[in-house]
Design a protein around this motif. Structure first.
Motif, PDB file in Angstrom:
ATOM      1  N   ARG A 168     -55.587 -52.741 -63.515  1.00 15.35           N
ATOM      2  CA  ARG A 168     -55.679 -53.123 -62.112  1.00 15.35           C
ATOM      3  C   ARG A 168     -54.761 -52.183 -61.335  1.00 15.35           C
ATOM      4  N   ALA A 169     -55.327 -51.063 -60.920  1.00 13.90           N
ATOM      5  CA  ALA A 169     -54.519 -50.075 -60.198  1.00 13.90           C
ATOM      6  C   ALA A 169     -55.299 -49.589 -58.981  1.00 13.90           C
ATOM      7  N   VAL A 170     -54.602 -49.519 -57.858  1.00 19.67           N
ATOM      8  CA  VAL A 170     -55.186 -48.964 -56.632  1.00 19.67           C
ATOM      9  C   VAL A 170     -54.847 -47.474 -56.631  1.00 19.67           C
ATOM     10  N   THR A 171     -55.866 -46.636 -56.702  1.00 17.85           N
ATOM     11  CA  THR A 171     -55.629 -45.194 -56.838  1.00 17.85           C
ATOM     12  C   THR A 171     -55.535 -44.539 -55.461  1.00 17.85           C
ATOM     13  N   LEU A 172     -54.695 -43.546 -55.351  1.00 22.32           N
ATOM     14  CA  LEU A 172     -54.444 -42.866 -54.076  1.00 22.32           C
ATOM     15  C   LEU A 172     -55.120 -41.504 -54.107  1.00 22.32           C
ATOM     16  N   HIS A 173     -56.099 -41.332 -53.236  1.00 24.22           N
ATOM     17  CA  HIS A 173     -56.899 -40.109 -53.275  1.00 24.22           C
ATOM     18  C   HIS A 173     -56.504 -39.177 -52.139  1.00 24.22           C
ATOM     19  N   ASN A 174     -56.395 -37.917 -52.440  1.00 27.43           N
ATOM     20  CA  ASN A 174     -56.111 -36.930 -51.399  1.00 27.43           C
ATOM     21  C   ASN A 174     -57.413 -36.238 -51.008  1.00 27.43           C
ATOM     22  N   PRO A 175     -57.945 -36.560 -49.832  1.00 32.05           N
ATOM     23  CA  PRO A 175     -59.268 -36.035 -49.451  1.00 32.05           C
ATOM     24  C   PRO A 175     -59.289 -34.509 -49.381  1.00 32.05           C
ATOM     25  N   LEU A 198     -52.333 -33.839 -60.076  1.00 27.72           N
ATOM     26  CA  LEU A 198     -51.666 -35.108 -60.424  1.00 27.72           C
ATOM     27  C   LEU A 198     -52.313 -36.291 -59.709  1.00 27.72           C
ATOM     28  N   THR A 199     -52.433 -37.402 -60.411  1.00 32.90           N
ATOM     29  CA  THR A 199     -52.890 -38.615 -59.742  1.00 32.90           C
ATOM     30  C   THR A 199     -51.686 -39.469 -59.358  1.00 32.90           C
ATOM     31  N   ALA A 200     -51.921 -40.409 -58.469  1.00 30.86           N
ATOM     32  CA  ALA A 200     -50.934 -41.448 -58.182  1.00 30.86           C
ATOM     33  C   ALA A 200     -51.696 -42.738 -57.950  1.00 30.86           C
ATOM     34  N   ALA A 201     -51.108 -43.845 -58.395  1.00 33.12           N
ATOM     35  CA  ALA A 201     -51.746 -45.149 -58.227  1.00 33.12           C
ATOM     36  C   ALA A 201     -50.676 -46.216 -58.203  1.00 33.12           C
ATOM     37  N   MET A 208     -45.669 -47.603 -59.991  1.00 30.75           N
ATOM     38  CA  MET A 208     -46.420 -46.377 -59.719  1.00 30.75           C
ATOM     39  C   MET A 208     -46.875 -45.784 -61.042  1.00 30.75           C
ATOM     40  N   ASP A 209     -48.140 -45.390 -61.094  1.00 26.46           N
ATOM     41  CA  ASP A 209     -48.663 -44.571 -62.184  1.00 26.46           C
ATOM     42  C   ASP A 209     -48.856 -43.168 -61.657  1.00 26.46           C
ATOM     43  N   SER A 210     -48.599 -42.185 -62.489  1.00 24.36           N
ATOM     44  CA  SER A 210     -49.015 -40.824 -62.148  1.00 24.36           C
ATOM     45  C   SER A 210     -49.465 -40.162 -63.444  1.00 24.36           C
ATOM     46  N   LEU A 211     -50.610 -39.511 -63.386  1.00 23.51           N
ATOM     47  CA  LEU A 211     -51.192 -38.876 -64.574  1.00 23.51           C
ATOM     48  C   LEU A 211     -51.535 -37.419 -64.275  1.00 23.51           C
ATOM     49  N   ASP A 212     -51.649 -36.644 -65.350  1.00 25.71           N
ATOM     50  CA  ASP A 212     -52.074 -35.243 -65.221  1.00 25.71           C
ATOM     51  C   ASP A 212     -53.601 -35.124 -65.300  1.00 25.71           C
ATOM     52  N   ALA A 213     -54.307 -36.211 -65.023  1.00 30.86           N
ATOM     53  CA  ALA A 213     -55.761 -36.271 -65.239  1.00 30.86           C
ATOM     54  C   ALA A 213     -56.556 -35.179 -64.508  1.00 30.86           C
ATOM     55  N   PRO A 214     -56.219 -34.828 -63.242  1.00 34.51           N
ATOM     56  CA  PRO A 214     -57.004 -33.765 -62.608  1.00 34.51           C
ATOM     57  C   PRO A 214     -56.883 -32.423 -63.346  1.00 34.51           C
ATOM     58  N   LEU A 215     -55.696 -32.148 -63.858  1.00 30.03           N
ATOM     59  CA  LEU A 215     -55.496 -30.909 -64.622  1.00 30.03           C
ATOM     60  C   LEU A 215     -56.291 -30.948 -65.927  1.00 30.03           C
ATOM     61  N   VAL A 216     -56.193 -32.079 -66.626  1.00 31.78           N
ATOM     62  CA  VAL A 216     -56.923 -32.239 -67.884  1.00 31.78           C
ATOM     63  C   VAL A 216     -58.433 -32.123 -67.627  1.00 31.78           C
ATOM     64  N   HIS A 249     -37.915 -24.713 -48.212  1.00 29.16           N
ATOM     65  CA  HIS A 249     -38.416 -23.743 -49.191  1.00 29.16           C
ATOM     66  C   HIS A 249     -39.869 -24.082 -49.489  1.00 29.16           C
ATOM     67  N   ARG A 250     -40.473 -23.215 -50.296  1.00 34.32           N
ATOM     68  CA  ARG A 250     -41.844 -23.488 -50.735  1.00 34.32           C
ATOM     69  C   ARG A 250     -41.990 -22.993 -52.165  1.00 34.32           C
ATOM     70  N   HIS A 251     -42.962 -23.528 -52.863  1.00 36.23           N
ATOM     71  CA  HIS A 251     -43.177 -23.128 -54.258  1.00 36.23           C
ATOM     72  C   HIS A 251     -44.619 -23.371 -54.655  1.00 36.23           C
ATOM     73  N   SER A 252     -44.978 -22.781 -55.780  1.00 32.05           N
ATOM     74  CA  SER A 252     -46.384 -22.831 -56.191  1.00 32.05           C
ATOM     75  C   SER A 252     -46.768 -24.164 -56.820  1.00 32.05           C
ATOM     76  N   SER A 253     -45.789 -25.029 -57.091  1.00 32.24           N
ATOM     77  CA  SER A 253     -46.115 -26.331 -57.678  1.00 32.24           C
ATOM     78  C   SER A 253     -46.418 -27.347 -56.585  1.00 32.24           C
ATOM     79  N   SER A 254     -47.168 -28.369 -56.942  1.00 32.09           N
ATOM     80  CA  SER A 254     -47.430 -29.482 -56.027  1.00 32.09           C
ATOM     81  C   SER A 254     -46.633 -30.686 -56.503  1.00 32.09           C
ATOM     82  N   GLN A 255     -46.448 -31.656 -55.620  1.00 37.35           N
ATOM     83  CA  GLN A 255     -45.547 -32.775 -55.936  1.00 37.35           C
ATOM     84  C   GLN A 255     -46.020 -34.035 -55.223  1.00 37.35           C
ATOM     85  N   VAL A 256     -45.964 -35.161 -55.904  1.00 41.46           N
ATOM     86  CA  VAL A 256     -46.324 -36.425 -55.258  1.00 41.46           C
ATOM     87  C   VAL A 256     -45.132 -37.376 -55.320  1.00 41.46           C
TER      88      VAL A 256
END
Ligand code: GTQ
Ligand code: FE2
Length: 381
Positions: A75-82, A93-96, A163-171, A279-286
């Motif tokens: 039972r997780a509400v997932t957070l989508h980035n349009p 990365l996912t977040a839920a 909070m859940d966060s997974l590497d699912a989009p990368l996988v 600053h800025r970097h090539s990684s993303s972060q949630v």
């Protein structure tokens, strides 16, 4: 003359059409973005999800749904980035927000995607990770690495959320398959003591002498809030980052590296009166706002946040943190830096102009972009 040019152009067109018909192309036709670097092609706008929006859905889900064997099992509400074109919070990365009621059992399963949990509200839930019962209280952090068995049991007296966060989009992008598999029984039995890995590895600078396997997956699964809080408060007396104020990455105690090869996780405190440099970097972060309030200035846009909110920053966005309140703000976050570093793809720049601070040119608006403005031709999904 004109006729000659026309027939040349016609011949080129025919050439390109023939190439395409055989699934080939002409590299010399490709145009690079103006300015040359192409970083803007990687970027997408910042995105925020507000607690005031999430929480009512969480309570409705607590009433309407029960976790159990089936498709998602949770039972997780997932957070989508349009802006990413996918269902992650960033392109990797996912977040839920996962919610459980007292007495719930979220059946044990395993999958290729690695996950982390960060406790937000309530207590009395344990996740059994490869036989080890790991608590999830507010502020506790735990990992369920790729292909580890995990199931959640709630014995509390009130609903609990994390909070859940997974590497699912990368996988997903790598197309290695999720290999989701149920545990033969509903829940994997606890074969170890509660927080066993913390008893063994919980003092990061002391290694049991008989443990000699230096895996890139942390053998420590449980990182209790008290230790994180103590580290933040101790560091506040002696040092800080120019860009992130008081910020720690949770580490694999055996290597000092990231907790898992695909995900890095941070706990961070932005103290009252802080205004970091950009600053800025090539990684993303949630990010999840665990405590307090503040703002992040992202490519000149001021994104205000408060307790319970989540927000995602894309690769290469300029960002700096502000806390104008009188209370400490605490942020938990996950990043894909761990993936980029070993591939030599982690790049970082400090903002040099204007004393290291961006000019604020706008305020983040919570309204979603029109569909056609989303993810138009952007990489990653
Ligand atoms: O708790 O096992 O948010 O498998 C997504 C997939 C949570 C979990 C998620 C999962 C889980
Ligand atoms: Fe899972």
């Amino acid at each position: 003359m004109a006729g000659e040019a026309d027939s040349k152009a016609g011949a080129m067109e025919a050439f390109y059409r023939e190439l395409e018909s055989k699934s080939m192309g002409a590299l010399w036709r490709r145009r690079y973005p103006e300015g040359g670097s192409g970083e803007s092609a990687a970027a997408y706008p910042p995105m925020a999800w507000r607690w005031r929006d999430i929480e009512p859905f969480a309570y409705r889900a607590l009433e309407m749904v029960k976790p159990g064997r089936g498709e998602g099992e949770r039972r997780a509400v997932t957070l989508h980035n349009p802006y990413t074109g996918g269902s992650g919070a960033t392109h990797t990365l996912t977040a839920a927000l996962q919610c459980v009621n007292p007495g719930d059992i979220s059946p044990s399963h395993r999958h290729v995607a690695a996950a982390i949990r960060f406790g937000i509200r309530g207590e009395g839930t344990v996740t059994i990770v490869n036989g080890e019962p790991v608590p999830i209280r507010a502020g506790d952090f735990l990992i369920t690495p790729s292909l580890s068995w995990h199931g959640h049991i709630s014995k509390g007296t009130e609903p609990m959320m994390w909070m859940d966060s997974l590497d699912a989009p990368l996988v997903g992008m790598l197309r290695v398959g999720m290999r989701q598999e149920p545990y033969p029984d509903e829940i994997e039995p606890a074969t170890k003591a509660i927080a066993d890995s913390h008893s063994r590895f919980g003092v990061g600078h002391l290694r049991p002498v008989w443990h000699k396997a230096f895996s890139p997956v942390s053998p420590l699964a449980y990182f209790p809030w008290e230790q994180s809080e103590q580290a933040l408060n101790e560091m506040a007396k002696v040092g800080s980052s120019l860009f992130d104020d008081i910020a720690f990455e949770y580490t694999n105690p055996l290597t000092g590296g990231h907790v898992m090869p695909t995900m890095g996780c941070w706990i961070q405190m932005i103290r009252p009166g802080t205004h970091t440099k950009a600053h800025r970097h090539s990684s993303s972060q949630v990010y999840h706002v665990f405590r307090g309030r503040g703002a992040t200035i992202v490519d000149g846009v001021r994104l205000q946040w408060e307790q319970g909110d989540f927000f995602a920053l894309a690769p290469y966005c300029w960002h700096e943190f502000v806390n104008e309140s009188s209370e400490e703000a605490v942020l938990f976050s996950t990043t894909d830096t761990a993936v980029l570093e070993p591939l030599n793809l982690y790049f970082e720049d400090a903002y040099e102009e204007n004393g290291g601070h961006q000019k604020v040119t706008g305020v983040y608006e919570d309204k979603l972009p029109a569909l056609e403005a989303r993810a138009g031709g952007r990489p990653g999904s």
